[in-house]
Motif scaffolding. Structure first.
Motif, mmCIF file in Angstrom:
data_model
loop_
_atom_site.group_PDB
_atom_site.id
_atom_site.type_symbol
_atom_site.label_atom_id
_atom_site.label_comp_id
_atom_site.label_asym_id
_atom_site.label_seq_id
_atom_site.Cartn_x
_atom_site.Cartn_y
_atom_site.Cartn_z
ATOM 1 N N GLY A 1 -23.773 32.598 -77.176
ATOM 2 C CA GLY A 1 -24.028 31.166 -77.365
ATOM 3 C C GLY A 1 -25.493 30.890 -77.675
ATOM 4 N N TYR B 1 -22.002 37.235 -69.154
ATOM 5 C CA TYR B 1 -23.350 37.391 -69.704
ATOM 6 C C TYR B 1 -23.311 37.548 -71.217
ATOM 7 C CZ TYR B 1 -25.138 38.072 -64.978
ATOM 8 O OH TYR B 1 -25.475 37.914 -63.666
ATOM 9 N N SER C 1 -22.678 34.160 -72.805
ATOM 10 C CA SER C 1 -23.855 33.281 -72.760
ATOM 11 C C SER C 1 -24.920 33.731 -73.755
ATOM 12 C CB SER C 1 -24.422 33.222 -71.350
ATOM 13 O OG SER C 1 -24.887 34.489 -70.948
#
Length: 88
Positions: free
Chosen positions: A64, A58, A61
């Motif tokens: 990102g 998590y 992500s």
């Protein structure tokens, strides 16, 4: 754990010392997030827990998504001003 602390301090110093360049600020934030991810992974390995590994996915992500949003703001700023320098 010392490596993640060292990476986090490099990220903080990079963010503080490069206040004029947006790209270097984004890279410094990414280094800080990856240092936290490394610390979570080391802790989850030492405690033999899979939740930390899921949480690290998590974090990666979110890092990102943060870099994509930052770079899109950078492109919009470049189109508006013609430069990416923060000096006005």
């Amino acid at each position: 754990m010392n490596l993640s602390l060292f990476l986090f301090l490099i990220g903080i110093l990079g963010f503080i010392l490069n206040r004029k360049n947006i790209i270097l600020m984004i890279i410094a934030i990414e280094i800080m997030l990856l240092a936290v991810t490394l610390l979570v992974l080391i802790s989850s390995y030492s405690f033999d827990d899979n939740v930390g590994q899921t949480f690290s996915i998590y974090i990666i992500s979110i890092a990102g998504a943060e870099s994509v949003i930052g770079l899109s703001i950078l492109v919009a700023y470049y189109r508006l001003r013609g430069t990416i320098s923060l000096r006005t």
